[in-house]
Design a protein around this motif. Structure first.
Motif, PDB file in Angstrom:
ATOM      1  N   PRO A   1      75.513  75.532  39.086  1.00 42.74           N
ATOM      2  CA  PRO A   1      75.196  74.212  39.642  1.00 42.74           C
ATOM      3  C   PRO A   1      74.429  73.390  38.600  1.00 42.74           C
ATOM      4  O   PRO A   1      73.499  73.892  37.958  1.00 42.74           O
ATOM      5  N   VAL A   2      74.857  72.141  38.415  1.00 43.71           N
ATOM      6  CA  VAL A   2      74.217  71.249  37.453  1.00 43.71           C
ATOM      7  C   VAL A   2      73.993  69.891  38.103  1.00 43.71           C
ATOM      8  O   VAL A   2      74.617  69.554  39.117  1.00 43.71           O
ATOM      9  N   THR A   3      73.112  69.108  37.499  1.00 44.09           N
ATOM     10  CA  THR A   3      72.887  67.727  37.919  1.00 44.09           C
ATOM     11  C   THR A   3      73.074  66.838  36.708  1.00 44.09           C
ATOM     12  O   THR A   3      72.436  67.051  35.672  1.00 44.09           O
ATOM     13  N   LEU A   4      73.965  65.860  36.843  1.00 36.29           N
ATOM     14  CA  LEU A   4      74.185  64.864  35.809  1.00 36.29           C
ATOM     15  C   LEU A   4      73.451  63.603  36.222  1.00 36.29           C
ATOM     16  O   LEU A   4      73.590  63.143  37.349  1.00 36.29           O
ATOM     17  N   ARG A   5      72.658  63.067  35.294  1.00 37.33           N
ATOM     18  CA  ARG A   5      71.936  61.825  35.556  1.00 37.33           C
ATOM     19  C   ARG A   5      72.174  60.888  34.379  1.00 37.33           C
ATOM     20  O   ARG A   5      71.931  61.245  33.234  1.00 37.33           O
ATOM     21  N   VAL A   6      72.661  59.692  34.688  1.00 39.96           N
ATOM     22  CA  VAL A   6      72.829  58.635  33.703  1.00 39.96           C
ATOM     23  C   VAL A   6      71.845  57.548  34.100  1.00 39.96           C
ATOM     24  O   VAL A   6      71.914  57.019  35.209  1.00 39.96           O
ATOM     25  N   SER A   7      70.906  57.257  33.221  1.00 41.37           N
ATOM     26  CA  SER A   7      69.844  56.304  33.546  1.00 41.37           C
ATOM     27  C   SER A   7      69.551  55.437  32.332  1.00 41.37           C
ATOM     28  O   SER A   7      70.132  55.615  31.263  1.00 41.37           O
ATOM     29  N   GLY A   8      68.637  54.504  32.521  1.00 41.10           N
ATOM     30  CA  GLY A   8      68.245  53.628  31.437  1.00 41.10           C
ATOM     31  C   GLY A   8      66.943  54.079  30.812  1.00 41.10           C
ATOM     32  O   GLY A   8      66.236  54.927  31.348  1.00 41.10           O
ATOM     33  N   THR A   9      66.650  53.522  29.650  1.00 40.58           N
ATOM     34  CA  THR A   9      65.378  53.775  28.986  1.00 40.58           C
ATOM     35  C   THR A   9      64.646  52.448  28.850  1.00 40.58           C
ATOM     36  O   THR A   9      65.233  51.382  29.038  1.00 40.58           O
ATOM     37  N   GLY A  10      63.412  52.504  28.486  1.00 46.21           N
ATOM     38  CA  GLY A  10      62.634  51.297  28.282  1.00 46.21           C
ATOM     39  C   GLY A  10      63.142  50.449  27.131  1.00 46.21           C
ATOM     40  O   GLY A  10      62.864  49.259  27.053  1.00 46.21           O
ATOM     41  N   SER A  11      63.928  51.043  26.235  1.00 48.91           N
ATOM     42  CA  SER A  11      64.445  50.308  25.081  1.00 48.91           C
ATOM     43  C   SER A  11      65.864  49.788  25.293  1.00 48.91           C
ATOM     44  O   SER A  11      66.498  49.338  24.346  1.00 48.91           O
ATOM     45  N   GLY A  12      66.375  49.863  26.527  1.00 48.29           N
ATOM     46  CA  GLY A  12      67.698  49.331  26.828  1.00 48.29           C
ATOM     47  C   GLY A  12      68.844  50.248  26.478  1.00 48.29           C
ATOM     48  O   GLY A  12      69.999  49.832  26.448  1.00 48.29           O
ATOM     49  N   ARG A  13      68.564  51.500  26.226  1.00 48.18           N
ATOM     50  CA  ARG A  13      69.622  52.474  25.964  1.00 48.18           C
ATOM     51  C   ARG A  13      70.031  53.153  27.258  1.00 48.18           C
ATOM     52  O   ARG A  13      69.370  53.017  28.269  1.00 48.18           O
TER      53      ARG A  13
END
Length: 148
Positions: free
Chosen positions: A58-70
């Motif tokens: 079991p895995v969790t994929l998370r796509v999120s932002g950073t404070g630098s816009g990446r």
């Protein structure tokens, strides 16, 4: 318009790799070069779990932002002792280049150790489908380690 973060729990099985690519392509847009980088990195990180931690993990994929816009991609699994290592595949070998690809396409990458697992992460330029104001859900504000 796509707003981050995007999180999905799944099992690391071979069928999940093309399914995740379809899901991400649908969510983040068509042929933008940075979307292709995202698809490649997610595919490689997920394949590493399948090969080195075990099929069905079991895995969790998370796509999120950073404070630098990446855009930050994190794949968490429950195996804190199975650490990813870049290696140089010998000529003719069919595998062993996954982390080299992540290293080449990502702006930076690393591993965060958690109490009950780890998160392998990488940061990419934001796809064109995301305006700078949409890259939210800062991944660096909260430790994305696996909880359990």
């Amino acid at each position: 318009m796509t707003v981050l973060p995007f999180t999905v729990d799944l099992l690391a099985v071979p069928e999940a790799v093309p399914e995740m690519r379809r899901m991400l392509r649908s969510r983040f847009g068509g042929a933008d070069v940075n979307v292709l980088d995202l698809l490649l990195c997610v595919s490689e990180l997920l394949t590493n779990v399948i090969v080195h931690v075990g099929e069905g993990t079991p895995v969790t994929l998370r796509v999120s932002g950073t404070g630098s816009g990446r855009v930050r991609v994190g794949l968490s699994d429950p195996a804190p002792g199975v650490w990813p290592v870049i290696r140089i595949a010998a000529r003719g070998e069919e595998s062993g280049r996954g982390l080299l690809l992540v290293d080449a396409f990502a702006l930076r990458w690393g591993v965060e150790q958690g109490l009950y697992g780890k998160t392998v992460w990488c940061e990419l330029r934001a796809p064109a489908g995301l305006r700078p104001g949409q890259v939210r859900g800062r991944a660096d504000a909260v430790s994305p380690g696996v909880s359990g």
